[in-house]
Design an enzyme around this catalytic site. Structure first.
Site, PDB file in Angstrom:
ATOM      1  N   HIS A  50     -25.044  22.232  -6.987  1.00  0.00           N
ATOM      2  CA  HIS A  50     -24.644  20.971  -7.633  1.00  0.00           C
ATOM      3  C   HIS A  50     -25.812  19.984  -7.545  1.00  0.00           C
ATOM      4  CE1 HIS A  50     -21.485  17.973  -8.753  1.00  0.00           C
ATOM      5  NE2 HIS A  50     -22.161  17.137  -7.976  1.00  0.00           N
TER       6      HIS A  50
ATOM      7  N   MET B 276     -24.655  11.221 -13.466  1.00  0.00           N
ATOM      8  CA  MET B 276     -24.105   9.871 -13.253  1.00  0.00           C
ATOM      9  C   MET B 276     -25.079   8.907 -13.911  1.00  0.00           C
ATOM     10  SD  MET B 276     -22.887  10.608  -9.385  1.00  0.00           S
ATOM     11  CE  MET B 276     -23.938  12.060  -9.355  1.00  0.00           C
TER      12      MET B 276
ATOM     13  N   HIS C 175     -24.500  17.225 -12.443  1.00  0.00           N
ATOM     14  CA  HIS C 175     -23.532  16.125 -12.491  1.00  0.00           C
ATOM     15  C   HIS C 175     -24.303  14.866 -12.861  1.00  0.00           C
ATOM     16  CE1 HIS C 175     -20.634  13.348  -9.984  1.00  0.00           C
ATOM     17  NE2 HIS C 175     -20.542  13.137 -11.279  1.00  0.00           N
TER      18      HIS C 175
ATOM     19  N   MET D 130     -28.745  10.585 -10.927  1.00  0.00           N
ATOM     20  CA  MET D 130     -28.309   9.176 -10.920  1.00  0.00           C
ATOM     21  C   MET D 130     -29.426   8.312 -11.492  1.00  0.00           C
ATOM     22  SD  MET D 130     -26.555   8.898  -7.163  1.00  0.00           S
ATOM     23  CE  MET D 130     -25.633  10.265  -6.443  1.00  0.00           C
TER      24      MET D 130
ATOM     25  N   ASP E  51     -27.058  16.230  -8.443  1.00  0.00           N
ATOM     26  CA  ASP E  51     -26.597  14.883  -8.786  1.00  0.00           C
ATOM     27  C   ASP E  51     -27.729  14.069  -9.414  1.00  0.00           C
ATOM     28  OD1 ASP E  51     -23.811  14.754  -7.781  1.00  0.00           O
ATOM     29  OD2 ASP E  51     -24.768  15.245  -5.864  1.00  0.00           O
TER      30      ASP E  51
ATOM     31  N   ASP F  47     -15.238  16.323  -6.048  1.00  0.00           N
ATOM     32  CA  ASP F  47     -16.578  15.976  -5.549  1.00  0.00           C
ATOM     33  C   ASP F  47     -16.476  14.686  -4.749  1.00  0.00           C
ATOM     34  OD1 ASP F  47     -19.282  15.502  -5.174  1.00  0.00           O
ATOM     35  OD2 ASP F  47     -19.725  15.138  -7.297  1.00  0.00           O
TER      36      ASP F  47
ATOM     37  N   SER G 136     -23.816  20.369  -2.855  1.00  0.00           N
ATOM     38  CA  SER G 136     -24.623  19.337  -3.504  1.00  0.00           C
ATOM     39  C   SER G 136     -25.955  19.191  -2.784  1.00  0.00           C
ATOM     40  CB  SER G 136     -23.886  18.000  -3.471  1.00  0.00           C
ATOM     41  OG  SER G 136     -24.801  16.962  -3.806  1.00  0.00           O
TER      42      SER G 136
ATOM     43  N   MET H 284     -13.466  12.751  -9.360  1.00  0.00           N
ATOM     44  CA  MET H 284     -14.270  12.230  -8.244  1.00  0.00           C
ATOM     45  C   MET H 284     -13.339  11.796  -7.114  1.00  0.00           C
ATOM     46  SD  MET H 284     -17.474  12.564  -8.900  1.00  0.00           S
ATOM     47  CE  MET H 284     -18.069  11.671  -7.460  1.00  0.00           C
TER      48      MET H 284
HETATM   49  C1  DX5 Z   1     -21.673  11.448  -5.082  1.00  0.00           C
HETATM   50  C2  DX5 Z   1     -22.110  12.792  -5.576  1.00  0.00           C
HETATM   51  C3  DX5 Z   1     -21.701  13.921  -4.713  1.00  0.00           C
HETATM   52  C4  DX5 Z   1     -22.252  13.873  -3.311  1.00  0.00           C
HETATM   53  C5  DX5 Z   1     -21.178  14.411  -2.425  1.00  0.00           C
HETATM   54  O1  DX5 Z   1     -21.842  10.511  -6.082  1.00  0.00           O
HETATM   55  O2  DX5 Z   1     -21.583  13.036  -6.869  1.00  0.00           O
HETATM   56  O3  DX5 Z   1     -22.002  15.163  -5.318  1.00  0.00           O
HETATM   57  O4  DX5 Z   1     -23.396  14.630  -3.101  1.00  0.00           O
HETATM   58  O5  DX5 Z   1     -21.577  14.270  -1.101  1.00  0.00           O
HETATM   59  P1  DX5 Z   1     -20.571  14.541   0.093  1.00  0.00           P
HETATM   60  O6  DX5 Z   1     -20.075  15.951  -0.012  1.00  0.00           O
HETATM   61  O7  DX5 Z   1     -21.429  14.327   1.313  1.00  0.00           O
HETATM   62  O8  DX5 Z   1     -19.464  13.540  -0.026  1.00  0.00           O
HETATM   63 ZN    ZN Z   2     -21.806  15.085  -7.644  1.00  0.00          ZN
END
Ligand code: DX5
Ligand code: ZN
Length: 220
Positions: free
Chosen positions: A31, A66, A64, A35, A33, A173, A8, A135
């Site tokens: 990956h 969110m 991903h 948000m 993210d 994840d 990620s 998750m």
């Molecule tokens: C959290 C994200 C993850 C995040 C994971 O909401 O969806 O992808 O980057 O980070 P780590 O591996 O540090 O838990």
């Molecule tokens: Zn993620």
């Protein structure tokens, strides 16, 4: 079951994304993210940035989302070049229509579940998707610890995928590291997202290889 690693970039240097994408070229996916500060209490990046990331990344993009209202926004991430687009079950109004639209646009369709969302209501949709994301932290931030109580959900999801004999990938994840990946693999996950465990390592290619080897040794 073949193991895939999806670092990620949430834990990468956002001012140096091109180099930080090159650093994970041995992984299977990057990956990303997304948000929106509504579905989760954090804001990262959006469509124009993802579009450029897709252009410069040496490996395919695993987006991903969110975000609220993925029915409206997710197809644009497929059009921007993301090879896999995952949206949240809790946010989608018409997940089947959306998954079909993503596939029509040439992307793999992923369905994500927050820790408190049970998988059972979605098992009849396995034929409509390419990946299910369980998750293993509350979405929103990197660097949180792995929620151990998600292991039975991973096991039940794996059992349902195998029983249906469908080629659906099972992604985990959140909190995935050398300390936790073996349990996630043994429970049946086959795609592993890791942010802080990859970008926090002194030797990034070495850490990716280590995670892959650990997961492969414990998957079945
Ligand atoms: C959290 C994200 C993850 C995040 C994971 O909401 O969806 O992808 O980057 O980070 P780590 O591996 O540090 O838990
Ligand atoms: Zn993620």
């Amino acid at each position: 079951m073949s193991v895939q690693i999806s670092p990620s970039i949430l834990s990468a240097d956002f001012a140096n994304l091109k180099d930080d994408l090159a650093a994970i070229k041995d992984a299977d996916w990057a990956h990303v993210d997304v948000m929106d500060n509504h579905f989760v209490p954090n804001l990262t990046l959006g469509l124009p940035v993802v579009e450029r990331i897709c252009q410069v990344s040496p490996i395919p993009i695993d987006a991903h989302l969110m975000i609220e209202d993925p029915d409206r926004w997710a197809p644009q991430y497929a059009e921007a070049g993301a090879a896999s687009v995952t949206f949240h079950a809790e946010a989608a109004t018409a997940p089947v229509r959306l998954a079909r639209e993503l596939r029509r646009l040439g992307a793999r369709a992923g369905l994500a579940l927050r820790p408190a969302t049970p998988v059972e209501p979605f098992l009849d949709l396995l034929g409509e998707i390419d990946m299910l994301l369980v998750m293993t932290v509350e979405p929103g931030f990197g660097g949180q610890s792995f929620i151990e109580s998600m292991l039975p959900k991973i096991e039940r999801t794996r059992a349902a995928i195998n029983a249906a004999n469908l080629p659906v990938w099972l992604q985990v994840d959140g909190g995935i590291s050398p300390a936790t990946i073996e349990r996630a693999a043994a429970a049946g996950a086959d795609v592993f997202v890791a942010g802080s465990a990859v970008y926090g390592a002194d030797d990034i290619p070495d850490r990716i290889a280590q995670l892959r080897e650990q997961a492969a040794r414990h998957s079945h």
